[in-house]
Design a protein around this motif. Structure first.
Motif, PDB file in Angstrom:
ATOM      1  N   LEU A 123       0.823  -1.210   0.000  1.00  0.00           N
ATOM      2  CA  LEU A 123       0.000   0.000   0.000  1.00  0.00           C
ATOM      3  C   LEU A 123       0.857   1.260   0.000  1.00  0.00           C
ATOM      4  CD1 LEU A 123      -2.696  -1.218   2.520  1.00  0.00           C
ATOM      5  CD2 LEU A 123      -3.126  -0.564   0.150  1.00  0.00           C
ATOM      6  N   ASN A 124       0.351   2.280  -0.662  1.00  0.00           N
ATOM      7  CA  ASN A 124       0.997   3.582  -0.645  1.00  0.00           C
ATOM      8  C   ASN A 124      -0.061   4.662  -0.430  1.00  0.00           C
ATOM      9  OD1 ASN A 124      -0.050   4.402  -3.322  1.00  0.00           O
ATOM     10  ND2 ASN A 124       1.311   2.792  -4.063  1.00  0.00           N
ATOM     11  N   ALA A 125       0.391   5.874  -0.233  1.00  0.00           N
ATOM     12  CA  ALA A 125      -0.526   6.960   0.117  1.00  0.00           C
ATOM     13  C   ALA A 125      -1.605   7.172  -0.940  1.00  0.00           C
ATOM     14  CB  ALA A 125       0.269   8.244   0.338  1.00  0.00           C
ATOM     15  N   GLU A 126      -1.263   6.902  -2.193  1.00  0.00           N
ATOM     16  CA  GLU A 126      -2.229   7.087  -3.277  1.00  0.00           C
ATOM     17  C   GLU A 126      -3.379   6.079  -3.226  1.00  0.00           C
ATOM     18  OE1 GLU A 126       0.942   9.410  -3.719  1.00  0.00           O
ATOM     19  OE2 GLU A 126       1.168   7.215  -3.810  1.00  0.00           O
ATOM     20  N   ASP A 127      -3.239   5.059  -2.404  1.00  0.00           N
ATOM     21  CA  ASP A 127      -4.320   4.081  -2.252  1.00  0.00           C
ATOM     22  C   ASP A 127      -5.353   4.527  -1.223  1.00  0.00           C
ATOM     23  OD1 ASP A 127      -1.802   1.555  -2.499  1.00  0.00           O
ATOM     24  OD2 ASP A 127      -3.215   2.169  -4.070  1.00  0.00           O
ATOM     25  N   SER A 128      -5.075   5.598  -0.499  1.00  0.00           N
ATOM     26  CA  SER A 128      -6.026   6.101   0.500  1.00  0.00           C
ATOM     27  C   SER A 128      -7.288   6.596  -0.194  1.00  0.00           C
ATOM     28  CB  SER A 128      -5.392   7.247   1.303  1.00  0.00           C
ATOM     29  OG  SER A 128      -4.300   6.783   2.071  1.00  0.00           O
ATOM     30  N   ALA A 129      -8.418   6.075   0.227  1.00  0.00           N
ATOM     31  CA  ALA A 129      -9.696   6.435  -0.390  1.00  0.00           C
ATOM     32  C   ALA A 129     -10.810   5.700   0.341  1.00  0.00           C
ATOM     33  CB  ALA A 129      -9.702   6.039  -1.871  1.00  0.00           C
ATOM     34  N   ILE A 130     -12.020   6.042  -0.033  1.00  0.00           N
ATOM     35  CA  ILE A 130     -13.154   5.217   0.383  1.00  0.00           C
ATOM     36  C   ILE A 130     -13.325   4.145  -0.693  1.00  0.00           C
ATOM     37  CG2 ILE A 130     -15.612   5.145   0.886  1.00  0.00           C
ATOM     38  CD1 ILE A 130     -15.416   8.056   1.766  1.00  0.00           C
ATOM     39  N   TYR A 131     -13.393   2.921  -0.257  1.00  0.00           N
ATOM     40  CA  TYR A 131     -13.527   1.796  -1.181  1.00  0.00           C
ATOM     41  C   TYR A 131     -14.967   1.292  -1.150  1.00  0.00           C
ATOM     42  CZ  TYR A 131      -8.535   1.516  -2.015  1.00  0.00           C
ATOM     43  OH  TYR A 131      -7.250   1.786  -2.413  1.00  0.00           O
ATOM     44  N   TYR A 132     -15.504   1.106  -2.332  1.00  0.00           N
ATOM     45  CA  TYR A 132     -16.875   0.657  -2.482  1.00  0.00           C
ATOM     46  C   TYR A 132     -16.914  -0.679  -3.224  1.00  0.00           C
ATOM     47  CZ  TYR A 132     -18.020   5.565  -1.522  1.00  0.00           C
ATOM     48  OH  TYR A 132     -18.124   6.808  -0.954  1.00  0.00           O
ATOM     49  N   CYS A 133     -17.779  -1.541  -2.757  1.00  0.00           N
ATOM     50  CA  CYS A 133     -18.054  -2.787  -3.461  1.00  0.00           C
ATOM     51  C   CYS A 133     -19.318  -2.597  -4.287  1.00  0.00           C
ATOM     52  CB  CYS A 133     -18.241  -3.912  -2.442  1.00  0.00           C
ATOM     53  SG  CYS A 133     -18.584  -5.523  -3.146  1.00  0.00           S
ATOM     54  N   ALA A 134     -19.368  -3.244  -5.438  1.00  0.00           N
ATOM     55  CA  ALA A 134     -20.516  -3.095  -6.320  1.00  0.00           C
ATOM     56  C   ALA A 134     -20.884  -4.435  -6.935  1.00  0.00           C
ATOM     57  CB  ALA A 134     -20.211  -2.086  -7.424  1.00  0.00           C
ATOM     58  N   ALA A 135     -22.174  -4.657  -7.099  1.00  0.00           N
ATOM     59  CA  ALA A 135     -22.676  -5.882  -7.719  1.00  0.00           C
ATOM     60  C   ALA A 135     -23.698  -5.507  -8.786  1.00  0.00           C
ATOM     61  CB  ALA A 135     -23.309  -6.784  -6.669  1.00  0.00           C
ATOM     62  N   ASP A 136     -23.509  -6.048  -9.967  1.00  0.00           N
ATOM     63  CA  ASP A 136     -24.336  -5.688 -11.123  1.00  0.00           C
ATOM     64  C   ASP A 136     -24.874  -6.948 -11.778  1.00  0.00           C
ATOM     65  OD1 ASP A 136     -23.659  -3.709 -14.141  1.00  0.00           O
ATOM     66  OD2 ASP A 136     -25.446  -4.761 -13.451  1.00  0.00           O
ATOM     67  N   PRO A 137     -26.198  -7.128 -11.836  1.00  0.00           N
ATOM     68  CA  PRO A 137     -26.755  -8.358 -12.383  1.00  0.00           C
ATOM     69  C   PRO A 137     -26.813  -8.417 -13.904  1.00  0.00           C
ATOM     70  CG  PRO A 137     -28.527  -6.937 -11.679  1.00  0.00           C
ATOM     71  CD  PRO A 137     -27.240  -6.246 -11.293  1.00  0.00           C
ATOM     72  N   ILE A 138     -26.669  -7.271 -14.587  1.00  0.00           N
ATOM     73  CA  ILE A 138     -26.821  -7.302 -16.043  1.00  0.00           C
ATOM     74  C   ILE A 138     -25.634  -6.713 -16.796  1.00  0.00           C
ATOM     75  CG2 ILE A 138     -29.338  -7.237 -15.907  1.00  0.00           C
ATOM     76  CD1 ILE A 138     -29.173  -4.265 -16.706  1.00  0.00           C
ATOM     77  N   GLY A 139     -24.804  -5.934 -16.133  1.00  0.00           N
ATOM     78  CA  GLY A 139     -23.656  -5.353 -16.818  1.00  0.00           C
ATOM     79  C   GLY A 139     -22.559  -6.381 -17.012  1.00  0.00           C
ATOM     80  N   SER A 140     -21.652  -6.088 -17.923  1.00  0.00           N
ATOM     81  CA  SER A 140     -20.579  -7.039 -18.209  1.00  0.00           C
ATOM     82  C   SER A 140     -19.502  -7.029 -17.138  1.00  0.00           C
ATOM     83  CB  SER A 140     -19.942  -6.723 -19.561  1.00  0.00           C
ATOM     84  OG  SER A 140     -19.209  -5.508 -19.480  1.00  0.00           O
ATOM     85  N   GLY A 141     -19.244  -5.857 -16.566  1.00  0.00           N
ATOM     86  CA  GLY A 141     -18.155  -5.735 -15.612  1.00  0.00           C
ATOM     87  C   GLY A 141     -16.798  -5.647 -16.274  1.00  0.00           C
ATOM     88  N   LEU A 142     -16.764  -5.745 -17.598  1.00  0.00           N
ATOM     89  CA  LEU A 142     -15.473  -5.660 -18.291  1.00  0.00           C
ATOM     90  C   LEU A 142     -14.883  -4.273 -18.094  1.00  0.00           C
ATOM     91  CD1 LEU A 142     -16.451  -7.464 -21.605  1.00  0.00           C
ATOM     92  CD2 LEU A 142     -15.049  -8.368 -19.747  1.00  0.00           C
ATOM     93  N   LYS A 143     -13.639  -4.240 -17.695  1.00  0.00           N
ATOM     94  CA  LYS A 143     -12.953  -2.981 -17.375  1.00  0.00           C
ATOM     95  C   LYS A 143     -13.750  -2.158 -16.368  1.00  0.00           C
ATOM     96  CE  LYS A 143     -10.334  -2.727 -21.648  1.00  0.00           C
ATOM     97  NZ  LYS A 143      -9.927  -1.895 -22.803  1.00  0.00           N
ATOM     98  N   CYS A 144     -14.445  -2.831 -15.492  1.00  0.00           N
ATOM     99  CA  CYS A 144     -15.236  -2.209 -14.423  1.00  0.00           C
ATOM    100  C   CYS A 144     -16.374  -1.341 -14.949  1.00  0.00           C
ATOM    101  CB  CYS A 144     -14.342  -1.394 -13.488  1.00  0.00           C
ATOM    102  SG  CYS A 144     -13.367  -2.410 -12.351  1.00  0.00           S
ATOM    103  N   ARG A 145     -16.875  -1.666 -16.100  1.00  0.00           N
ATOM    104  CA  ARG A 145     -18.043  -0.942 -16.610  1.00  0.00           C
ATOM    105  C   ARG A 145     -19.295  -1.644 -16.098  1.00  0.00           C
ATOM    106  NH1 ARG A 145     -14.865  -0.295 -21.502  1.00  0.00           N
ATOM    107  NH2 ARG A 145     -15.750  -2.231 -22.341  1.00  0.00           N
ATOM    108  N   LEU A 146     -20.102  -0.897 -15.358  1.00  0.00           N
ATOM    109  CA  LEU A 146     -21.295  -1.462 -14.759  1.00  0.00           C
ATOM    110  C   LEU A 146     -22.538  -0.730 -15.245  1.00  0.00           C
ATOM    111  CD1 LEU A 146     -20.066  -1.962 -11.075  1.00  0.00           C
ATOM    112  CD2 LEU A 146     -19.970  -3.579 -12.981  1.00  0.00           C
TER     113      LEU A 146
END
Length: 128
Positions: A89-112
């Protein structure tokens, strides 16, 4: 109604590790392993970005360039859980992290899709 609940955030020193977990519940039409799922993060003053995602089709995995080789996303299907192991880990990783679940999107390259359910977020702070 699908619910997404994250856990495991906190503070780590630079070079350290943290593990985030996310439990998805409330399925009706789709199973957990049919969802596109992923981890996103948002730092103050920055746009939300996709960190690591698993596609709904072939379960291929995408990592944003800045975390490749340091973060690992994995699932525990029997527990409807998706984990994010974060190392180096480094300082640039500091953030709020969110989990996401998508029943119809592809999720490819995190496109939801707009059908995505988001968790409430968990804070990750990396101190130098």
């Amino acid at each position: 109604e699908v619910q997404v609940v994250e856990s495991g955030g906190g503070t780590a020193q630079a070079g350290g590790s943290l593990r985030l977990s996310c439990v998805v519940s409330g399925f009706s039409r789709y199973r957990f392993d049919e969802y596109a799922i992923g981890w996103f993060r948002q730092a103050p003053g920055k746009e939300r970005e996709g960190v690591a995602c698993i596609s709904s089709s072939d379960r291929s995995i995408y990592y944003t360039d800045s975390v490749k080789g340091r973060f690992t996303i994995s699932t525990e299907n029997a527990k409807n859980t998706v984990n994010l192991q974060m190392t180096g880990l480094n300082a640039e990783d500091s953030a709020i992290y969110y989990c996401a679940a998508d029943p119809i999107g592809s999720g490819l390259k995190c496109r939801l899709s707009v059908r995505t359910t988001w968790g409430q977020g968990t804070q990750v702070t990396v101190s130098s």
